[in-house]
Design an enzyme around this catalytic site. Sequence first.
Site, PDB file in Angstrom:
ATOM      1  N   ASP A 137      30.845  44.298  47.501  1.00  0.00           N
ATOM      2  CA  ASP A 137      32.081  44.633  48.235  1.00  0.00           C
ATOM      3  C   ASP A 137      32.068  45.956  49.022  1.00  0.00           C
ATOM      4  O   ASP A 137      31.589  46.971  48.519  1.00  0.00           O
ATOM      5  CB  ASP A 137      33.254  44.814  47.265  1.00  0.00           C
ATOM      6  CG  ASP A 137      33.343  43.755  46.206  1.00  0.00           C
ATOM      7  OD1 ASP A 137      32.523  42.838  46.207  1.00  0.00           O
ATOM      8  OD2 ASP A 137      34.230  43.867  45.359  1.00  0.00           O
TER       9      ASP A 137
ATOM     10  N   TRP B 297      22.742  42.018  41.224  1.00  0.00           N
ATOM     11  CA  TRP B 297      23.899  42.784  40.743  1.00  0.00           C
ATOM     12  C   TRP B 297      23.572  43.461  39.413  1.00  0.00           C
ATOM     13  O   TRP B 297      22.904  42.875  38.555  1.00  0.00           O
ATOM     14  CB  TRP B 297      25.073  41.822  40.586  1.00  0.00           C
ATOM     15  CG  TRP B 297      26.382  42.522  40.342  1.00  0.00           C
ATOM     16  CD1 TRP B 297      27.297  42.894  41.286  1.00  0.00           C
ATOM     17  CD2 TRP B 297      26.916  42.930  39.076  1.00  0.00           C
ATOM     18  NE1 TRP B 297      28.357  43.522  40.676  1.00  0.00           N
ATOM     19  CE2 TRP B 297      28.145  43.548  39.319  1.00  0.00           C
ATOM     20  CE3 TRP B 297      26.460  42.843  37.767  1.00  0.00           C
ATOM     21  CZ2 TRP B 297      28.939  44.070  38.301  1.00  0.00           C
ATOM     22  CZ3 TRP B 297      27.247  43.360  36.746  1.00  0.00           C
ATOM     23  CH2 TRP B 297      28.477  43.970  37.021  1.00  0.00           C
TER      24      TRP B 297
ATOM     25  N   PHE C 256      33.430  50.070  39.625  1.00  0.00           N
ATOM     26  CA  PHE C 256      33.739  48.863  40.395  1.00  0.00           C
ATOM     27  C   PHE C 256      34.546  49.231  41.653  1.00  0.00           C
ATOM     28  O   PHE C 256      34.843  50.392  41.909  1.00  0.00           O
ATOM     29  CB  PHE C 256      34.523  47.881  39.517  1.00  0.00           C
ATOM     30  CG  PHE C 256      33.659  46.953  38.686  1.00  0.00           C
ATOM     31  CD1 PHE C 256      32.338  47.251  38.396  1.00  0.00           C
ATOM     32  CD2 PHE C 256      34.189  45.760  38.180  1.00  0.00           C
ATOM     33  CE1 PHE C 256      31.541  46.380  37.637  1.00  0.00           C
ATOM     34  CE2 PHE C 256      33.413  44.891  37.419  1.00  0.00           C
ATOM     35  CZ  PHE C 256      32.090  45.196  37.138  1.00  0.00           C
TER      36      PHE C 256
ATOM     37  N   ARG D 279      41.404  45.033  38.135  1.00  0.00           N
ATOM     38  CA  ARG D 279      40.493  45.868  38.930  1.00  0.00           C
ATOM     39  C   ARG D 279      40.831  45.932  40.424  1.00  0.00           C
ATOM     40  O   ARG D 279      41.669  45.221  40.917  1.00  0.00           O
ATOM     41  CB  ARG D 279      39.056  45.364  38.772  1.00  0.00           C
ATOM     42  CG  ARG D 279      38.832  43.904  39.064  1.00  0.00           C
ATOM     43  CD  ARG D 279      37.339  43.573  38.874  1.00  0.00           C
ATOM     44  NE  ARG D 279      37.063  42.157  38.975  1.00  0.00           N
ATOM     45  CZ  ARG D 279      36.950  41.331  37.943  1.00  0.00           C
ATOM     46  NH1 ARG D 279      37.108  41.774  36.712  1.00  0.00           N
ATOM     47  NH2 ARG D 279      36.682  40.048  38.136  1.00  0.00           N
ATOM     48  N   ASP D 280      40.084  46.798  41.094  1.00  0.00           N
ATOM     49  CA  ASP D 280      40.059  46.931  42.555  1.00  0.00           C
ATOM     50  C   ASP D 280      41.329  47.565  43.141  1.00  0.00           C
ATOM     51  O   ASP D 280      42.014  46.975  43.983  1.00  0.00           O
ATOM     52  CB  ASP D 280      39.795  45.559  43.219  1.00  0.00           C
ATOM     53  CG  ASP D 280      38.610  44.835  42.601  1.00  0.00           C
ATOM     54  OD1 ASP D 280      37.724  45.529  42.063  1.00  0.00           O
ATOM     55  OD2 ASP D 280      38.572  43.592  42.625  1.00  0.00           O
TER      56      ASP D 280
HETATM   57  C1  FRU Z   1      34.341  41.273  43.866  1.00  0.00           C
HETATM   58  C2  FRU Z   1      34.104  42.056  42.572  1.00  0.00           C
HETATM   59  C3  FRU Z   1      35.260  42.999  42.287  1.00  0.00           C
HETATM   60  C4  FRU Z   1      34.612  44.028  41.426  1.00  0.00           C
HETATM   61  C5  FRU Z   1      33.240  44.137  42.032  1.00  0.00           C
HETATM   62  C6  FRU Z   1      32.153  44.432  41.056  1.00  0.00           C
HETATM   63  O1  FRU Z   1      33.158  40.855  44.444  1.00  0.00           O
HETATM   64  O2  FRU Z   1      33.913  41.160  41.499  1.00  0.00           O
HETATM   65  O3  FRU Z   1      36.376  42.376  41.725  1.00  0.00           O
HETATM   66  O4  FRU Z   1      35.290  45.251  41.435  1.00  0.00           O
HETATM   67  O5  FRU Z   1      32.981  42.905  42.666  1.00  0.00           O
HETATM   68  O6  FRU Z   1      30.942  44.664  41.709  1.00  0.00           O
END
Ligand code: FRU
Length: 446
Positions: free
Chosen positions: A17, A41, A76, A151-152
């Site tokens: 992201d 990842w 994240f 999150r986010d």
């Molecule tokens: C979306 C996500 C987010 C998270 C991040 C982790 O692609 O899953 O929700 O913060 O990637 O890398």
Amino acid sequence: MSRPELHFTPVHNWMNDPNGFIYYNGEYHLFYQYFPYDIKWGTMHWGHKTSKNLIHWKDEGVALYPSKDFDRNGCFSGSAIEVDGKMYIYYTAIIYSKLNPQNIHVSGDGLIASQAMIISEDGYTFDPDTKKVIIPTFSKDDLLGHISNTRDPKVWKETDQYYMVVGSQYEASEKMHGEVLIYTSKDAIDWHYSNRLIDESIDSNMWECPDMFEVDGQRILIMSPENIVNDGENYPSHATWSIVNFNNETCEASIVQKPQFLDYGLDLYAPQTTIDKDGNRIVIAWLRMPKCGEDGDWIGLYTFPRVLYMKDNHLCFKVHPNVDKLFKHKVKDFSLSPRKISCTMNLDSYLNIGGFEITFKDNCICTNREKVFTQAAKLFNDESQVGKRFKTPRINGECHIDIYVDKQVIEIYVNDGKYVLSNIVYDLKEELNYQNINDLKLYAIK
Ligand code: FRU
């Protein structure tokens, strides 16, 4: 074969992201979810690049990395704002609930998430000692939010306060549903829960990367719902946009129109918006790649920055003028250095860009990348999840398309960006074939 020239890519290794996208002190800063040690990842860091023009990006190395107990397994996604000349960064701090003894970079069993921030004095230095938790981990007894999947944080300023939307999930009728939690703050440091946006008619168990903003006076929610489509062919999670009602005093929010895809190529995920130098709302997003770029050890690519605008209650997109204006040289030849192809399609039209096919069938723009997409595509270890054929919704009347080709990525803007369809491709050939195409024009950047 070198990498795409105008699209944002990591120097090495894994990127997902876009994060903390901001125009700050005369420069664009774009951070990204980054695993610096491998092409897959793992423990999330924030990579960092800067640009004066949204075209050429300077690599600034790693900005955020795990350093505190509360973010020991990852930083994240999140966002950035400017407060009194400083850059405030918000992110989700991750602890793995159990370590995987064979690989400490992925969780052995779920996540423990809290929302954290870090303050940078200048946008270049990120002192880990300024990190702090602003929204603690939810407990099982909380009636909203989720211990693992919250999150986010995306933050913005409006009237005299700051707002934050955070993606999350809750259980109802023995099913998980996505939700957006809304927080407010007077100083951008001390945050209070205000309200939540839910809609059980949307069949998705978790809403990632929410972003709420106004475009041409219309409030829009962008998000990345997980498992929203499961037809066995395409990625199961797709980014959407919806028109929403939002009361900025009570933070009551509701979706007034079924979510629509941001991009019909369905490689696109986790878009994030910001305001550019000239006040336009712009978006950039991750295009998922099933394997490394053709020239080496990098994986993950961002779309062109796109300007958002509303037309007939529909969110539309155009390539950012800084990028679009580069395509000013009319040429006759097609090559794999960046090209823009503009034309009008009718029901007999057929366009083949080095093996990537575009047709106009049943009034939809359809793409087929079978011949230019690796058979070995194994994203999430399941090739069946990586789609090869895509189409837009039905188009009424004429269909004009602008196609941008940049080696491994093709972005198609239909009727001034009412719909966009972007696809990652591999081993595109240097040739262009077509039948029954009107007004074909080819542009190069030099
Ligand atoms: C979306 C996500 C987010 C998270 C991040 C982790 O692609 O899953 O929700 O913060 O990637 O890398």
